[in-house]
Design an enzyme around this catalytic site. Structure first.
Site, mmCIF file in Angstrom:
data_model
loop_
_atom_site.group_PDB
_atom_site.id
_atom_site.type_symbol
_atom_site.label_atom_id
_atom_site.label_comp_id
_atom_site.label_asym_id
_atom_site.label_seq_id
_atom_site.Cartn_x
_atom_site.Cartn_y
_atom_site.Cartn_z
ATOM 1 N N GLU A 261 14.442 -0.893 6.571
ATOM 2 C CA GLU A 261 14.712 -2.172 5.911
ATOM 3 C C GLU A 261 16.166 -2.215 5.449
ATOM 4 O OE1 GLU A 261 11.806 -2.895 2.861
ATOM 5 O OE2 GLU A 261 10.127 -2.846 4.261
ATOM 6 N N HIS A 279 9.758 -8.341 3.185
ATOM 7 C CA HIS A 279 9.310 -7.546 2.033
ATOM 8 C C HIS A 279 9.310 -8.398 0.759
ATOM 9 C CE1 HIS A 279 9.023 -3.156 0.462
ATOM 10 N NE2 HIS A 279 8.197 -3.960 -0.176
#
Length: 527
Positions: A261, A279
């Site tokens: 990420e 997220h």
């Protein structure tokens, strides 16, 4: 005056709490560069972050005044917990504050997939209509398999029941009574994967769960399954997920978390049957207000040396210097580790029994030590002396203590039995001279095993030649045996041994041991 450096953005309600406390001075520097933090961290008593700042060993050691590290989230992957603990720095986080938000997002992306909302939306934005190309499926009477029935998982179960779905769940760390309480039918992982229309992951990121959904697990799933991960990145092996999407094995994948990420996987982005969100499980106004309120309040308490609600570690434990409890607390945590490795069931009850001098001491620390060892791998945050009991309660485990003069010939000893209907496991131990820790009991087997180093636990049929075969195989693998303790149970024709070895065994070596004649079980324990 306590100085607090905030390097992650928090809701203004938290900043107000700090502002209204005269004992705290705050420097609010969200997204402040790491290199610049290193230059100023020595001036602060506390650093409060989200995921933006890596709280490394280097940073902690430069923060010579630090007494508190605060994480405005659940995950603590960006914090060097061991270094903080060694330096006597308390670490706190904010679990359960985003539970509802994460569960709602899970249902949102499931609905987006089952009703083709994303594709229909995109077509409309392009000026199209094509309503018949976006026929979806109802959730009514579909089976959802929830892997991990914790804070978020059990909330998803509740929402799913609201859609009249059939809810099944797999969670090896949860007592049977909790499945019933949460309205989910307990099942094993393979059955869940084979029979679920929707598979939704809600597990912590720990060694046992990293990559737990790979090629073999995906092959077990239905060909039209919807696979959801709104938990932690890395639980699904993305390469195998991509292969399954290419082969039309998976109908839809819904992902809020990723191996890396920010997510930069162009192949995943290219699929029309993948719902992607960045997220945002905790990204609601309500969750951010709760997180900000909690972390600000708890940070001020921690700086004032008051009790905090969500400590991640426990730098100091105060007990009487001359008490045997100090030595037994170390052994008891190891007995908890041993119980975790040697059992395959989640206990609903734990019975502690004490003998001799130990029976006249305050033994609550021993309970917490055992729970630390037993439950240490059930979460993605460290189990500590402060949170161990509440974690056990959340898993439906009941605890009781008693003194038993009959179970041991030693002047002081401890025996612990964990159980659930139809299953039980007993472990016992003794500490000699306040420093020599020994494992003395495993069910009906009696030992005097040094609780140190790497131990190989072997259970076998009580037949001639087993010890020789094991010794020969270990020798062929260039493994030295440092000590061996064998115990026999003539009633059921079994034997058990602990073998102290000088280095770790590979998975292949363990498999070879299991394949030897008359071997029933092989486990490795590292202390």
């Amino acid at each position: 005056m306590h100085k607090v450096l905030i390097t992650g953005k928090i809701n203004e309600i938290g900043l107000k709490i700090f502002e209204n406390d005269a004992s705290v001075e705050v420097d609010y520097k969200p997204d402040y560069p790491y290199a610049k933090i290193l230059k100023i961290i020595e001036n602060y008593d506390c650093i409060l972050s989200r995921s933006e700042t890596a709280i490394t060993k280097e940073l902690i050691e430069k923060g010579t005044k630090l007494k508190l590290i605060a994480r405005a989230a659940v995950g603590i992957e960006n914090i060097d917990i061991d270094c903080a603990t060694k330096n006597g720095i308390l670490v706190i986080n904010t679990p359960a504050q985003n539970t509802n938000s994460a569960a709602e997002l899970t249902m949102a992306i499931i609905l987006s997939a089952s009703r083709n909302v994303i594709g229909a939306h995109n077509k409309m934005k392009e000026g199209g209509w094509d309503r018949h190309n976006f026929t979806g499926s109802e959730l009514l009477d579909k089976r959802i398999g929830i892997i991990g029935l914790g804070n978020v998982g059990h909330r998803v179960a509740k929402f799913a029941r609201g859609f009249d779905m059939e809810v099944i769940a797999y969670d090896p760390y949860l007592a049977d009574s909790k499945f019933e309480e949460f309205g989910a039918k307990k099942t094993d992982l393979k059955e869940l994967l084979r029979t679920s229309d929707i598979v939704s992951l809600h597990v912590p990121k720990v060694p046992e769960t990293i990559g737990m959904i790979g090629k073999n697990e995906i092959e077990l799933m239905k060909d039209d399954v919807i696979l959801v991960n709104a938990a932690r990145g890395g639980i699904i092996q993305e390469d195998h997920l991509i292969d399954a999407l290419k082969n039309n094995k998976i109908k839809f994948a819904c992902l809020d978390t990723f191996e890396i990420e920010p997510m930069n996987n162009a192949v995943l982005r290219s699929f029309q049957n993948v719902v992607l969100t960045p997220h945002i499980g905790a990204s609601t106004i309500e969750a951010q207000k709760r997180i900000a309120t909690t972390i600000a309040t708890q940070t001020i308490r921690g700086l004032h040396d008051e009790i905090v609600d969500s400590p991640v570690n426990m730098p100091k434990v105060s007990i009487m210097e001359d008490s045997p409890v100090r030595a037994y607390s170390v052994l008891t945590e190891k007995l908890g580790v041993l119980a975790n490795i040697l059992t395959d069931f989640v206990p609903e009850k734990i019975d502690f029994q004490y003998r001799g001098e130990l029976a006249h001491q305050e033994t609550s620390l021993l309970k917490l030590s055992f729970l630390k060892g037993l439950l240490g791998k059930s979460t993605d945050y460290p189990v500590t002396f402060v949170n161990a009991e509440s974690l056990a309660e959340s898993k439906g485990i009941q605890i009781q203590h008693e003194n038993d003069e009959q179970f041991s010939a030693y002047n002081s000893a401890i025996k612990i039995k964990i159980s659930k209907p139809g299953h039980s496991f007993t472990v016992g131990g003794i500490v000699f001279e306040r420093r020599f820790q020994r494992i003395t009991l495993i069910n009906e087997f009696y030992f005097e095993v040094d609780a140190e180093g790497i131990l190989l636990s072997i259970t076998n049929e009580d037949k001639p030649g087993v010890v020789g075969n094991v010794g020969s195989l270990l020798a062929n693998l260039n493994i030295n045996i440092q000590q061996m303790d064998l115990s026999r149970n003539r009633n059921d024709g079994k034997a058990m041994s602990f073998i102290s070895i000088d280095k770790q065994l590979s998975k292949e070596a363990i498999t070879q041991l299991k394949e030897l004649p008359h071997i029933l079980d092989v486990k490795v324990i590292s202390f």
